[in-house]
Design an enzyme around this catalytic site. Structure first.
Site, PDB file in Angstrom:
ATOM      1  N   GLU A  11      20.706  35.881  70.347  1.00  0.00           N
ATOM      2  CA  GLU A  11      21.987  36.251  70.970  1.00  0.00           C
ATOM      3  C   GLU A  11      22.025  36.030  72.477  1.00  0.00           C
ATOM      4  O   GLU A  11      22.991  35.518  73.018  1.00  0.00           O
ATOM      5  CB  GLU A  11      22.329  37.735  70.708  1.00  0.00           C
ATOM      6  CG  GLU A  11      22.646  38.062  69.284  1.00  0.00           C
ATOM      7  CD  GLU A  11      21.484  38.732  68.615  1.00  0.00           C
ATOM      8  OE1 GLU A  11      21.715  39.588  67.771  1.00  0.00           O
ATOM      9  OE2 GLU A  11      20.326  38.409  68.942  1.00  0.00           O
ATOM     10  N   ASP A  97      19.752  39.805  65.765  1.00  0.00           N
ATOM     11  CA  ASP A  97      19.261  41.144  65.449  1.00  0.00           C
ATOM     12  C   ASP A  97      19.431  41.483  63.970  1.00  0.00           C
ATOM     13  O   ASP A  97      20.369  41.009  63.310  1.00  0.00           O
ATOM     14  CB  ASP A  97      20.000  42.186  66.296  1.00  0.00           C
ATOM     15  CG  ASP A  97      19.688  42.046  67.776  1.00  0.00           C
ATOM     16  OD1 ASP A  97      18.584  41.568  68.099  1.00  0.00           O
ATOM     17  OD2 ASP A  97      20.549  42.398  68.596  1.00  0.00           O
ATOM     18  N   ASP A  99      20.739  43.863  62.115  1.00  0.00           N
ATOM     19  CA  ASP A  99      21.685  44.915  61.791  1.00  0.00           C
ATOM     20  C   ASP A  99      22.975  44.226  61.363  1.00  0.00           C
ATOM     21  O   ASP A  99      23.032  43.000  61.264  1.00  0.00           O
ATOM     22  CB  ASP A  99      21.912  45.868  62.974  1.00  0.00           C
ATOM     23  CG  ASP A  99      22.325  45.150  64.250  1.00  0.00           C
ATOM     24  OD1 ASP A  99      22.738  43.969  64.172  1.00  0.00           O
ATOM     25  OD2 ASP A  99      22.244  45.753  65.330  1.00  0.00           O
ATOM     26  N   GLU A 101      25.750  43.713  62.878  1.00  0.00           N
ATOM     27  CA  GLU A 101      26.298  42.815  63.899  1.00  0.00           C
ATOM     28  C   GLU A 101      25.493  41.523  63.970  1.00  0.00           C
ATOM     29  O   GLU A 101      26.047  40.420  63.983  1.00  0.00           O
ATOM     30  CB  GLU A 101      26.273  43.523  65.251  1.00  0.00           C
ATOM     31  CG  GLU A 101      27.213  42.933  66.278  1.00  0.00           C
ATOM     32  CD  GLU A 101      28.655  43.294  65.998  1.00  0.00           C
ATOM     33  OE1 GLU A 101      29.521  42.538  66.453  1.00  0.00           O
ATOM     34  OE2 GLU A 101      28.911  44.303  65.329  1.00  0.00           O
ATOM     35  N   TYR A 328      13.587  47.466  69.358  1.00  0.00           N
ATOM     36  CA  TYR A 328      15.049  47.333  69.316  1.00  0.00           C
ATOM     37  C   TYR A 328      15.720  48.675  69.591  1.00  0.00           C
ATOM     38  O   TYR A 328      15.324  49.715  69.058  1.00  0.00           O
ATOM     39  CB  TYR A 328      15.468  46.806  67.948  1.00  0.00           C
ATOM     40  CG  TYR A 328      16.907  46.372  67.888  1.00  0.00           C
ATOM     41  CD1 TYR A 328      17.420  45.449  68.779  1.00  0.00           C
ATOM     42  CD2 TYR A 328      17.755  46.890  66.911  1.00  0.00           C
ATOM     43  CE1 TYR A 328      18.739  45.039  68.716  1.00  0.00           C
ATOM     44  CE2 TYR A 328      19.082  46.483  66.835  1.00  0.00           C
ATOM     45  CZ  TYR A 328      19.558  45.562  67.740  1.00  0.00           C
ATOM     46  OH  TYR A 328      20.871  45.163  67.670  1.00  0.00           O
ATOM     47  N   ARG A 330      18.920  49.711  69.129  1.00  0.00           N
ATOM     48  CA  ARG A 330      20.040  50.199  68.321  1.00  0.00           C
ATOM     49  C   ARG A 330      19.505  50.621  66.959  1.00  0.00           C
ATOM     50  O   ARG A 330      19.264  49.788  66.096  1.00  0.00           O
ATOM     51  CB  ARG A 330      21.125  49.132  68.176  1.00  0.00           C
ATOM     52  CG  ARG A 330      21.829  48.815  69.488  1.00  0.00           C
ATOM     53  CD  ARG A 330      23.044  47.920  69.291  1.00  0.00           C
ATOM     54  NE  ARG A 330      23.696  47.671  70.563  1.00  0.00           N
ATOM     55  CZ  ARG A 330      23.442  46.625  71.347  1.00  0.00           C
ATOM     56  NH1 ARG A 330      22.543  45.745  70.970  1.00  0.00           N
ATOM     57  NH2 ARG A 330      24.071  46.465  72.493  1.00  0.00           N
ATOM     58  N   HIS A 375      15.432  49.509  61.299  1.00  0.00           N
ATOM     59  CA  HIS A 375      14.646  49.564  62.521  1.00  0.00           C
ATOM     60  C   HIS A 375      13.894  50.885  62.595  1.00  0.00           C
ATOM     61  O   HIS A 375      14.360  51.907  62.102  1.00  0.00           O
ATOM     62  CB  HIS A 375      15.556  49.445  63.742  1.00  0.00           C
ATOM     63  CG  HIS A 375      16.467  48.268  63.693  1.00  0.00           C
ATOM     64  ND1 HIS A 375      16.014  46.978  63.701  1.00  0.00           N
ATOM     65  CD2 HIS A 375      17.817  48.183  63.613  1.00  0.00           C
ATOM     66  CE1 HIS A 375      17.039  46.147  63.647  1.00  0.00           C
ATOM     67  NE2 HIS A 375      18.148  46.854  63.586  1.00  0.00           N
TER      68      HIS A 375
END
Length: 994
Positions: A11, A97, A99, A101, A328, A330, A375
């Site tokens: 990203e 990532d 997740d 998103e 990470y 989040r 995570h």
């Protein structure tokens, strides 16, 4: 022989730079800079698609809620660069990532790039060499369930916002918005302010005593300690917890008033009876360490301990993660991997001793069972932790502070409980003489507690902070009581009567609001920063220090939503949406079925569409009004709140109703401070009238000081004309000016009306300096203001006049077109010619200009190598390195922006690229002849034909972005067959955080 090249897409540029170091040769790492495409704005849809069911939301609600995506304008260059890099690659790694998103970004990249080479999904939770190499060797397929959940969330937010926000625009005010999480968050803040508005304080008194052990020679002051009155005559004395929010007593406790408390104090001080230890209890004390950080607990603790805003915390954490210092950031999970547990236990043993860790590792579990649980907790990266001291030369400022916090919390979480004992002593003192209603012989009981920590355990590393709890005694801290025994005599050294008042519920801070949202299950911790920023940017909430204060507009918005969209702002309903998204992410529920239920409804509940269609009439005036008393109403208007008061002698309007008087509300007045009493005070306050300072001797006009909408100012007005009396009766018949005009008109011959009326001359005005007060300004100062700009003198070289004046951006000097800023408004009157020439002798953008920056950073920007400053601009404070300017987001202060945040803001701005200039509309020249008209008509027809062809082509091209649409779907399936990845079926997502 060609060299194999693998393309890795992440990203952010910072992450790409770090990962590239670990992958080495043969790998090219590029950044997508977040999402590359999103739902198009409906107004930008091709014309032929605006009329269908797709036209309202860019989501085809009647055909499986198919979204219409487009590559963002600012990402077209990024996509081009990625496609160019992909041409030379023989393998593609999507390393976004892990997740919802990140999975969605990977899916969009797959759809847009349409790779012809094998594709692998690469995921990792920390950026270390070991983690990156493990992720490279253990790839997986795209998780379409996660993509479905993210797409559902994006579509849900589009439906919610586009249906409800227009109602707010019509009934409350323009520029407002509604959202699934932001509306619930706003309601929380408003509900707390409502509680404060309804709160009634209760007063109560108690006694504080200073005691010491008695000796033969008197009191041993070295052993003195404090105690508080808890019982009188066997009845418990009321404390703050015994009162409700209306000020009523809710228990059988006895309330002491001031006269009784003072009388009791005097009686105890005069008493000759002994004060003795009646009971002594000792209990074991044990305290467990807090769990490792999740996203929300990190934001809360950073706010308490470091005074970081949630935005600031996440920005710094992002930088730490991307540079390989932490895992990470989040995550909803407080659990640690076995690797992390071993690292924490090893480090605790080395630093604090083997006895500070328990026999078995500590295991932590969270409440949320969602995609974010993939995570582990936020912790230092690697299989052995680097201490803050080891990174002191590498990490600076806020990065060091946050890493230190994360490191301490992680290590402490695997350490042993703190242990000790808590002793509580009860002291009895007898009243010698009658004190008011208290009879002689009544026993007053005091208590004191002391906690002694005998084994510190995890406290060697870390101690968690807590939000203050109202009307509650402070948490006992580590303190010792002197050695005492039951029956021991004590000396009463001092007794003091103390008055208390219950406090209203505390306003939310960012930390406590995040905690409340998490406890209610509303939203995701990864979205809380964006949610708080949104409600601040919309003007629903204003930070005052750390407190979040709702605006009156927020009251109107919440009231409308509660009355007409009750389900949407119910906390349970909003939390259930999150659970539904979790089920979609887990593959347990179909996204289309869920969206159908939400939007169109079912047999058991109304959908959003049904609610909108059956709103009925909404009385905007009622929604924006709050009755404060019989004759005073608060109105929330387009330009802010004001009071409306109906007075007995008010004039009547055309309908015979009294015309109310409006009273402005001071902008700094918080809603809970606007009580009926305060409203009456504002209404009854003397009306600020204009102050006539005197007459300008130069023109005879009156100089008046006024308080206007944009601040205090002075102006010149013509004096009132003198009255003329009838010589016979003495009555005033007309003014002197009117009489003269009448006489002149009678003698003069009739004239034709003027073709154009001359424009009226505007009176001179001048704003007051910030140091001036409209109530005290004098005539001389006002005349000096009205005469601005002031001529300082002439430049001896050029002969040009140098003027001192005030401007939109502050005081400055002007010489032709050359300007120089002044440091204060007073300099406009004070600076002389020598001072002005000295200022002009300095370079305009040299060292003199640098000193005007709001903040300077010593270190240069790591990308441009130039000095970073914070300056004040036309649209507020901004960060600049002299090349790139990045506005500081609303909700962040200059003080909060440190070096790391400044670098991040500049990097984000560079990633977006320069703003596109707005094309000026060209006006077609008027045609003068029929021949030209014919030519123009032919050209127009040709253009229309071409436009139609282009639109048709655009429709075909853009339609391919809709899933399951012809060639793209087939191409995707072909790619999937090659790569082993699924086609993502009905999955898809858009930009935006969860």
């Amino acid at each position: 022989m060609s060299v194999s090249k693998k393309l890795v897409i992440v990203e952010s540029p910072a992450k790409a730079k770090t990962i590239a170091q670990y992958l080495g040769k043969g790998y090219e790492v590029q950044a997508s800079v977040g999402h590359i495409r999103d739902l198009v704005e409906p107004k930008n849809l091709p014309p032929e698609l605006k009329k269908g069911s797709l036209g309202k939301f860019s989501v085809d609600v009647e055909n499986g809620f198919e979204p219409y995506y487009v590559v963002s304008a600012e990402k077209k260059k990024t996509v081009t660069d990625l496609k160019r890099a992909l041409k030379d690659a023989d393998e593609l790694f999507l390393a976004t990532d892990e997740d919802r998103e990140g999975e969605a970004i990977a899916w969009h990249l797959l759809q847009v790039l349409n790779p012809k080479v094998p594709v692998r999904r690469m995921v990792f939770h920390e950026i270390t060499r070991e983690a990156i190499e493990h992720a490279r060797d253990n790839t997986r397929e795209i998780d379409t369930a996660l993509v479905d959940a993210q797409e559902t969330r994006r579509i849900l937010d589009r439906l919610y916002g586009y249906e409800v926000s227009p109602v707010l625009w019509r009934k409350v005010g323009p520029g407002l918005s509604a959202g699934r999480v932001q509306s619930a968050a706003t309601r929380l803040v408003v509900d707390r302010e409502r509680e404060r508005l309804a709160f009634t304080a209760a007063s109560y008194w108690d006694l504080a005593a200073r005691l010491a052990a008695s000796t033969e020679a008197g009191a041993d002051t070295a052993t003195a300690f404090d105690a508080r009155l808890v019982r009188l005559g066997g009845d418990r004395i009321a404390s703050g917890r015994d009162f409700d929010d209306t000020g009523a007593l809710t228990s059988k406790a006895v309330t002491l008033d001031e006269p009784t408390a003072r009388a009791l104090t005097a009686a105890l001080e005069a008493s000759t009876t002994k004060t003795v230890v009646s009971t002594l209890e000792s209990k074991p004390y044990s305290r467990r360490p807090a769990a490792p950080f999740t996203t929300s607990t990190l934001q809360q603790e950073a706010a308490r301990k470091l005074r970081f805003s949630s935005r600031q915390t996440m920005s710094v954490a992002q930088s730490l993660y991307e540079n390989g210092y932490i895992t990470y950031m989040r995550t909803d999970s407080p659990s640690l991997s076995q690797q992390a547990i071993n690292a924490a236990r090893t480090q605790a043993t080395a630093l604090y001793g083997a006895d500070t860790i328990p026999d078995k590792p500590r295991l932590y579990t969270g409440k949320n069972k969602s995609a974010q649980e993939a995570h582990e907790a936020i912790r230092p990266a690697g299989d052995s932790f680097r201490t803050p001291q080891q990174l002191a030369s590498t990490l600076r400022g806020n990065e060091f502070k946050l890493y230190d916090l994360i490191w301490k919390r992680t290590v402490a979480s695997q350490m042993a409980d703190a242990k000790g004992s808590t002793a509580t002593v009860t002291i009895a003192s007898t009243v010698g003489e009658k004190a008011g209603d208290i009879e002689a012989g009544t026993v007053a009981e005091f208590t004191a507690s002391g906690t002694v920590i005998t084994f510190r355990g995890f406290l060697h590393a870390y101690e968690e902070s807590h939000d203050e709890e109202r009307n509650a005694p402070a948490e006992p801290s580590e303190a010792k009581l002197p050695p005492l025994t039951e029956g021991q005599t004590l000396d009463l050294l001092d007794v003091e009567a103390k008055g208390h008042e219950t406090s209203p519920p505390p306003r939310y801070t960012e930390a406590s609001l995040i905690k409340a949202l998490e406890e209610l299950g509303i939203g995701r911790p990864s979205t809380y920063t964006a949610t708080i920023s949104t409600i601040v940017d919309r003007g629903y909430v204003t930070p005052r220090g750390t407190a979040l204060i709702p605006s009156w507009t927020a009251f109107s918005v919440v009231r409308l939503l509660e009355e007409f969209f009750a389900d949407l702002v119910q906390y349970d309903f909003t939390a259930e949406m999150e659970e539904d998204l979790d089920r979609i992410a887990g593959g347990e529920e179909d996204r289309v079925d869920w969206l159908n239920s939400f939007y169109f409804g079912t047999a058991t509940h109304r959908g959003l569409r049904q609610v909108i269609d059956n709103l009925g009439d909404i009385d905007a005036r009622a929604i924006n009004s709050i009755v404060l008393s019989d004759d005073i109403t608060l109105r929330i208007g387009k330009y802010g709140p004001y009071l409306e008061v109906v007075e007995p002698d008010a004039a009547l309007d055309d309908e015979g109703k009294p015309v109310p008087r409006r009273v402005n509300i001071p902008p700094e007045l918080a809603p809970d401070e606007l009580t009926a009493v305060k409203a009456r005070e504002l209404v009854d306050a003397p009306v600020q009238t204009d102050r006539v300072l005197g007459s300008n001797p130069a023109n005879g006009k009156n100089v008046v000081a006024k308080d206007g909408r944009f601040g205090p100012y002075v102006t010149e007005l013509d004096p009132e004309p003198e009255p003329v009396a009838d010589p016979a009766t003495g009555e005033i018949v007309e003014t002197a000016a009117t009489a003269a005009a009448t006489a002149t008109a009678a003698k003069a011959p009739a004239k034709k009306p003027a073709a154009k009326k001359a424009a009226a001359v505007k009176p001179r005005t001048a704003s007051l300096f910030k140091s001036m007060d409209v109530a005290t300004i004098d005539l001389d100062t006002a005349l000096r203001l009205l005469d601005l700009p002031r001529t300082v003198g002439a430049d001896p070289e050029s002969g040009e006049e140098i003027l001192a004046q005030n401007g939109r951006y502050g005081p400055y000097l002007k010489k032709g077109v050359d300007t120089r800023s002044l440091t204060s408004e007073d300099q406009i009157f004070e600076i002389d010619l020598a001072g002005a020439l000295e200022l002009y002798a300095q370079p305009k953008y040299g060292a003199r200009r640098a000193s005007s920056a709001l903040k300077d950073f010593e270190a240069p920007d790591p990308e441009s190598g130039k000095a970073i400053k914070i300056k004040d601009g036309r649209f507020g404070a901004y960060v600049t390195d002299g090349v790139t300017n990045a506005t500081i987001p609303r909700g962040e202060t200059v003080e909060e922006v440190d070096f790391e945040r400044a670098v991040q803001l500049l990097a984000d701005k560079r990633a977006k690229g320069p703003a596109k200039p707005r094309a000026a509309a060209k006006k077609a020249p008027a045609t003068k002849t029929a021949a030209k008209k014919t030519t123009t008509a032919k050209k127009t027809a040709t253009v229309k034909k071409a436009a139609g062809t282009t639109a048709a082509k655009a429709a075909v091209a853009t339609t391919t972005t809709v899933r399951k649409a012809g060639a793209t779907a087939a191409a995707t399936k072909a790619t999937a067959a090659k790569t082993g990845l699924p086609t993502a079926g009905a999955a898809g997502t858009t930009a935006g955080s969860e």
